[in-house]
Design a protein around this motif. Structure first.
Motif, short mmCIF file in Angstrom:
data_model
loop_
_atom_site.label_atom_id
_atom_site.label_comp_id
_atom_site.label_asym_id
_atom_site.label_seq_id
_atom_site.Cartn_x
_atom_site.Cartn_y
_atom_site.Cartn_z
N SER A 257 1.05 -1.10 0.13
CA SER A 257 0.03 0.00 -0.14
C SER A 257 0.87 1.31 0.01
O SER A 257 1.72 1.64 0.96
N GLY A 258 0.69 2.01 -0.99
CA GLY A 258 1.52 3.31 -1.13
C GLY A 258 3.04 3.28 -0.83
O GLY A 258 3.67 4.31 -0.26
N ILE A 259 3.76 2.31 -1.61
CA ILE A 259 5.25 1.90 -1.25
C ILE A 259 6.07 3.20 -2.00
O ILE A 259 5.63 3.25 -3.13
N GLY A 260 6.69 3.78 -1.45
CA GLY A 260 7.64 4.87 -1.96
C GLY A 260 9.22 4.98 -1.58
O GLY A 260 9.27 4.63 -0.49
N ILE A 261 9.91 5.11 -2.53
CA ILE A 261 11.49 5.27 -2.21
C ILE A 261 11.87 6.53 -2.90
O ILE A 261 11.59 6.70 -4.18
#
Length: 498
Positions: A257-261
């Motif tokens: 859910s909503g993974i960001g890097i």
């Protein structure tokens, strides 16, 4: 005849890696060698390149009998080799890597400007573009492949051996490499191509020699054969059709859910990635290498922490947990790079097979030696892993045989969720058939599988749903029945489907 290998035999104790092999090469010819993992292809080429000595047999160059005690001897005779795993210095520039060993300069001073000019001249002469000043470590695999070829051309090679040259390349890079081979052969360069990919072999080769169990089973001109005949010559039997029944998805085994890097220059490496995998289905991820697939897998497996978002495995939040803790929650992982993530080169076949199984294979603090040997021996037999013994160091396995060992090890974890990243990279057509069958078997038994592959044909063959990644985002999703290579290719290039 430019090159002849006559009656080449190579013994390792009682094991015969090559048995009375005859092989020849003409000027300007592309001669491919195909065969299963462990068939003796690389051993034969290591003999030609002076890395191994034949037990018996002769090598002739331009009709003269020669002996190669080292690669330097082969290079002096105009033979160069580009290995399956690139032999480059990542911290050096492209120009430095190409001229190393014969560096321009005076009084022990390296002339970088002249090196760059030499590389520019090579690029113009052979039609292969690279930036001499760029760092090899930051260059794409396709560029590194060109650097390796330019390096052997700089050394004066008239014969270029390519060992599994497309294993880490994107489809576009593969096209560029095959075009370069055709162009160089027209200029008089001769190529020996070791490959498992029959479509590429049939595209570029003039002649094809098939090895099985260390011996030649046939040598044919390209126009006299097809992929079906070659596969039969390689494995010695009919290949089975893949029986793929419709999926019956169950509960979610993975949810992102909503993974960001965050990335450099305000561009995200992963940008708001949300996806799920259910039990009993294979979800494929397609995309050109470098669009976030590697980072996504590292986040799921705990090798990298996301800057935002949640990773859930079996309904439990595992964000921020260690790799060991995540695996204990029900994850198995066939890694995309077998050497970086999947094995220790110094470990034995037995030790490599035990990795990840060690906790259940002990009792009262002692390892169950007999059970461990039986377990790994069963995998060696089932996947036709060619090894002298379980005590053999994995550095002496061919890349394909090590891949099969890692695949067997991870499939046997019996977890609800499996990451299968490049599961058939470097394996032969028979092993590919086995691995595909095992993945479908696990899926039918209820395992949820996330498949990441640079081979679109593999993604299309196995997946129930396909996600496409582009610049760190999910660019689209297609059901298996509506997916085509054309649609996937459009999404992979940043386009859209109406």
């Amino acid at each position: 005849m430019l090159l002849q290998m006559e009656n080449i035999t190579k013994m390792y104790g009682g094991f015969s890696a090559n048995r009375s092999i005859d092989f020849s090469l003409q000027p300007g010819e592309v001669h491919a060698i195909v065969g299963e993992n462990g068939a003796g292809k690389t051993t034969l080429m290591r003999i030609l390149y002076g890395m191994e000595q034949p037990t018996s047999g002769t090598i002739r160059v331009d009709g003269r009998e020669v002996t190669f005690d080292s690669p330097l001897d082969a290079i002096k005779q105009g033979i160069g080799m580009v290995h399956q795993h690139f032999m480059l210095f990542p911290s050096f520039s492209i120009a430095e890597n190409i001229v190393i060993g014969s560096e321009p300069g005076k009084a022990l001073r390296f002339d970088r400007r002249q090196a760059a000019e030499i590389v520019k001249g090579l690029c113009e002469k052979y039609g292969m573009k690279v930036d001499p000043e760029a760092s090899v470590g930051s260059s794409a695999p396709g560029v590194q492949q060109r650097v390796e070829i330019l390096k052997v051309l700089y050394q004066g090679a008239e014969v270029i051996i390519l060992d599994e040259p497309t294993g880490v390349l994107t489809p576009l890079e593969v096209q560029d490499l095959l075009a370069a081979i055709k162009m160089l052969s027209k200029q008089g360069k001769s190529f020996i191509l070791i490959s498992h990919k029959l479509n590429e072999v049939l595209d570029v080769a003039d002649r094809i020699t098939v090895l099985r169990d260390g011996a030649v089973t046939g040598s044919v001109a390209k126009g006299e054969t097809d992929a079906y005949q070659l596969s039969r010559m390689m494995v010695g039997r009919e290949l089975k059709e893949l029986n793929r029944t419709p999926a019956v998805p169950g509960d979610k085994v993975l949810e992102l859910s909503g993974i960001g890097i965050k990335g450099s220059r305000s561009k995200a490496v992963l940008d708001d990635i949300s996806l799920s995998v259910h039990s009993g289905e294979i979800v494929g991820i397609a995309g050109i290498s470098g669009n976030g697939q590697s980072e996504l897998l590292q986040v799921i497996s705990g090798l990298m922490q996301p800057d935002q978002g949640v990773v859930s495995l079996g309904g439990k939040d595992v964000t921020g947990l260690s790799t060991r803790q995540i695996r204990e929650q029900g994850l198995a992982h066939i890694p995309e790079d077998r050497y970086v993530w999947g094995a220790n080169r110094e470990a034995t076949v037995l030790e490599t097979g035990l990795m990840g199984h060690q906790r259940r294979m002990q009792s009262r603090g002692f390892m169950k030696g007999r059970d461990i040997r039986e377990m790994v021996s069963r995998w060696v037999s089932k996947f036709s892993i060619k090894t002298g013994s379980l005590a053999t160091s994995t550095q002496y396995l061919s890349g394909g045989n090590l891949q099969k060992l890692i695949v067997a090890r991870e499939l046997e974890q019996g977890t609800p969720f499996l990451i299968a990243a490049e599961p058939t990279r470097g394996v032969d057509i028979g092993a590919m058939e086995t691995i595909h069958g095992e993945l479908l078997k696990r899926r039918n038994e209820g395992t949820g599988i996330l498949l990441v592959s640079s081979e679109l044909s593999e993604v299309l063959k196995l997946s129930d749903r396909i996600l496409v990644m582009y610049e760190g985002k999910i660019a689209g999703e297609l059901r298996a029945e509506e997916a085509t290579e054309e649609k996937l290719g459009l999404l992979m290039a940043g386009g859209s489907i109406q």
